[in-house]
Design an enzyme around this catalytic site. Structure first.
Site, PDB file in Angstrom:
ATOM      1  N   ASP A 194       4.780   1.860  -5.231  1.00  0.00           N
ATOM      2  CA  ASP A 194       5.302   0.609  -5.543  1.00  0.00           C
ATOM      3  C   ASP A 194       5.318   0.202  -4.282  1.00  0.00           C
ATOM      4  O   ASP A 194       5.170   0.792  -3.060  1.00  0.00           O
ATOM      5  CB  ASP A 194       6.788   0.717  -6.272  1.00  0.00           C
TER       6      ASP A 194
HETATM    7  C1  BGC Z   1       7.794  -4.305  -7.938  1.00  0.00           C
HETATM    8  C2  BGC Z   1       6.767  -3.923  -8.971  1.00  0.00           C
HETATM    9  C3  BGC Z   1       5.654  -4.920  -8.735  1.00  0.00           C
HETATM   10  C4  BGC Z   1       5.140  -5.016  -7.306  1.00  0.00           C
HETATM   11  C5  BGC Z   1       4.068  -5.832  -6.936  1.00  0.00           C
HETATM   12  C6  BGC Z   1       7.290  -4.464  -6.704  1.00  0.00           C
HETATM   13  O1  BGC Z   1       8.531  -4.924  -5.980  1.00  0.00           O
HETATM   14  O2  BGC Z   1       8.984  -3.264  -8.187  1.00  0.00           O
HETATM   15  O3  BGC Z   1       7.151  -3.880 -10.339  1.00  0.00           O
HETATM   16  O4  BGC Z   1       4.593  -4.641  -9.571  1.00  0.00           O
HETATM   17  O5  BGC Z   1       6.395  -5.456  -6.573  1.00  0.00           O
HETATM   18  O6  BGC Z   1       4.342  -7.211  -6.909  1.00  0.00           O
END
Ligand code: BGC
Length: 717
Positions: free
Chosen positions: A265
């Protein structure tokens, strides 16, 4: 391209080029476009070559933009490797569908698959290759803002929706079918268990619960062929997911047989330093690569330190090669080597995005997702009724929810527009209400309208930023100003209906005197039309909660599949020494599976085709009769629950094991049969294996997880 050709490319790549493949950067590195970041930004201190070679890009949209970046990218890449565009298309691209928690309330796999399929098409023509969806974190705590991204609290239901989403996004053949995009399962694992509902917080869950409740939905999506898996931000057993070997190597790869790449993530590899399990970026890189994380999103621990690790120990070269191969295989599965622009098409983009048919689908799905919580007979309304529409959610386009990146407020059908288009006598308050403050003017107008009309529809709820990521709340009531507005109107109005727009279950005590409550969630682009169709009775509401609503925040987490405990509440709620609170019952205000319609359906009789079975390979047919005791045509969601009376671990009082939606004409009586595969009675034993024990099971059928009056006993010999 054949695997051998991919291996040849890898052989020719320099170690640094390989490392660059593992880096994911956001679109603004390529377009100077700072819009729509979804995480903290920091200076990454990387040079142009690294940017030009970073393997994947996050958050690009627009066919022309994507094609331009791709063209440049391939021209500059010595091996002609294409880049891959990923983004968060969570419940629609430009046509915004209801938030996933609302999709969960449809109890319709077809609806969820359709949402995913349309999202894929709009994404693909806009140049995207992969969506960071489905989010399959089981949720039990409405304080956590990200409950809006999940389909709810039940492993079985979540698993069904997991499959439906993956199928809808990916179709059968990503290489051939350009209208599809790859799906990314997230957040592995158990991110929904954040203690206290505080985002990014520690998760502390037993391995039996992890395996039995949290993992099944991720596994269902992987079995359905999802192409990518994202790590969670949290720790599990004290180890951050992004460096958790057991989770990724043992469970995901060895047990679930997942062959695709894993992505961290946003910044989650580097955050292992904050977690206190890595002293520096180099150690964070080591932990992540050893755990099998292939793509690093938005930090550069790999980019800066993997080569050093390789110098110290050649085994890291093997890990790097493995990761690069998985990334190239994903690009290849999407057909990007042959067709790097894939579905991107500026002409089609104009035709399909937000088309009339997509809007229609968004409206129908929104109608299915809304849950009628209360109705003292006021609903449905006649089109002639004099109605006043008041409240901070009446005229706003803020009906889409936090993850509707491409959605536009001015493309949303507001509740005011929807009601006015259908009702013959609708007055919309002219003074716009604020979510957090009543002006004297707005209150005076609301009271005046309440006096003058037969019904007040109060549109209340949360702003989009109040749920979603980084949007935990310790107080899950409506804002005080909205409660004040309700009280003022309630005191004057003949009838009050509340329409709620929100991203989480709320404590609704303050509006319990409403004559009707419609939980409309964040319903998306066509929200206002869907609300109008339900309030005026063109559509009989069929949504059923996929997450319990607590009486109050102190009861949280409150979920339906709890265990009995040694001092059960249900049999003796008034006794002192039972598992309970002194000041509130153990029951949810509105339980899992609950929802009203305009019809009244009675459940009669329950029969099993066999009450004793010899083997767990068998299937039992459970038959009940439904009787629609009203004139209204309706859709009834029939729910099948099971209780295993004696297990090796304490078993839940009920667990959903099946459901079906049945259309019933006015006064119709229909016999329906649900199949229960006995192997689905398996649970995680203390040795962490799944199996079914002989013994007695209660088989229960009813309209929700609370009203399960039809019970039969099944014996497995
Ligand atoms: C979130 C994810 C997301 C990623 C990309 C993160 O902050 O937890 O769910 O896919 O950002 O945008």
């Amino acid at each position: 391209m054949q695997k051998a050709e991919l291996l040849t490319i890898i052989e020719k790549m320099s170690p640094k080029e390989k490392v660059d493949q593992l880096l994911q950067l956001s679109a603004d590195f390529y377009t100077d476009d700072a819009e729509d970041r979804t995480g903290p930004m920091e200076t990454l201190d990387i040079n142009e070559t690294t940017i030009a070679n970073a393997g994947t890009i996050l958050g690009v949209s627009g066919a022309e933009k994507a094609m331009g970046i791709q063209k440049n990218y391939i021209e500059n890449n010595s091996h002609k490797i294409p880049t891959m565009f990923m983004a968060d298309i969570i419940h629609g691209f430009r046509t915004i569908f209801p938030i996933p928690l609302a999709l969960g309330c449809t109890w319709s796999k077809e609806a969820v698959e359709e949402m995913a399929s349309i999202s894929a098409l709009e994404s693909s023509v806009s140049g995207l290759h992969l969506t960071f969806s489905p989010m399959l974190d089981l949720v039990r705590d409405p304080r956590w803002g990200r409950v809006m991204e999940s389909t709810g609290e039940d492993p079985y239901l979540n698993s069904e929706f997991a499959k439906a989403m993956v199928t809808g996004y990916q179709g059968d053949d990503l290489k051939e079918d350009m209208s599809k995009v790859a799906a990314c399962v997230k957040h592995f694992a158990a991110y929904g268990g954040a203690i206290g509902g505080r985002d990014y917080n520690t998760v502390d869950v037993s391995e039996t619960t992890l395996r039995e409740k949290y993992l099944p939905s991720y596994q269902a999506a992987i079995d359905a062929g999802a192409k990518l898996v994202m790590t969670a931000f949290n720790t599990i057993e004290g180890i951050p997911a992004s460096g958790n070997k057991k989770l990724f190597r043992d469970v995901l790869r060895d047990e679930f047989n997942f062959k695709g790449p894993v992505i961290s993530d946003w910044a989650a590899i580097k955050e292992m330093i904050n977690h206190g399990v890595a002293a520096d970026e180099k150690e964070a890189a080591r932990l992540a690569i050893e755990a099998g994380v292939d793509i690093e999103m938005m930090t550069t621990c790999y980019d800066k330190h993997l080569l050093e690790l390789i110098d110290e120990d050649p085994k890291y070269m093997d890990l790097l090669d493995e990761a690069v191969l998985r990334i190239l295989e994903l690009k290849n599965d999407l057909g990007l080597f042959e067709n790097p622009y894939r579905g991107a098409d500026p002409v089609k983009e104009k035709e399909v995005i937000l088309s009339a048919s997509h809007r229609e689908s968004a409206r129908k799905i929104a109608e299915k997702s809304m849950v009628l919580l209360e109705n003292n007979g006021i609903l449905p309304l006649s089109q002639e009724t004099a109605i006043a529409l008041v409240g901070p959610k009446a005229t706003t386009g803020d009906l889409m929810g936090a993850w509707s990146w491409q959605g536009k407020f001015d493309e949303v059908v507001t509740i005011a527009k929807g009601l006015s288009a259908k009702g013959k006598n609708v007055t919309v308050a002219s003074v716009e209400s604020d979510l957090f403050e009543n002006t004297t003017e707005s209150l005076e107008e609301a009271k005046q309208l309440a006096k003058e009309n037969e019904v007040v529809v109060l549109a209340l709820g949360e702003a989009d930023w109040m749920s979603g990521e980084a949007a935990s709340r310790s107080d899950i009531r409506l804002p005080q100003s909205q409660i004040d507005l309700f009280n003022e109107v309630r005191a004057i109005a003949k009838k009050v209906i509340v329409v709620l727009i929100n991203g989480r279950p709320l404590d609704l005590t303050a509006i319990s005197e409403a004559d009707g409550i419609l939980e409309a969630w964040f319903p998306g682009t066509e929200g206002g039309n869907a609300v109008a169709n339900i309030l005026f009775g063109d559509v009989n509401p069929s949504g059923r909660l996929s997450m319990s609503f607590p009486e109050n925040v102190g009861q949280v987490p409150v979920y339906y599949n709890t265990e009995n405990t040694g001092r059960p509440y249900e049999s003796a709620p008034d006794e002192k020494y039972v598992s309970k609170y002194l000041d509130v019952s153990n029951y949810a205000k509105y339980p899992f599976g609950y929802g009203l319609s305009f019809a009244k359906v009675a459940y009669e009789g329950i029969a099993l085709n066999k009450e004793t079975i010899d083997s767990s390979d068998e299937t039992v047919e459970v038959t009940v009769t439904l009787h629609n005791q009203s004139e209204e045509t309706t859709i009834e969601t029939v729910q099948l629950y099971v209780r295993d009376l004696v297990g090796k671990t304490a078993r839940p009082l009920k667990e959903l094991k099946g459901f079906t939606q049945v259309a019933l004409a006015g006064n119709e009586r229909k016999e329906i049969t649900l199949s229960l595969a006995v192997k689905d009675l398996a649970y995680v034993h203390p040795d962490l294996t799944w199996s079914v024990d002989p013994g007695e099971f209660h088989i229960m059928v009813g309209p929700n997880s609370r009203e399960l009056d039809l019970v039969k006993t099944l014996v497995l010999k």
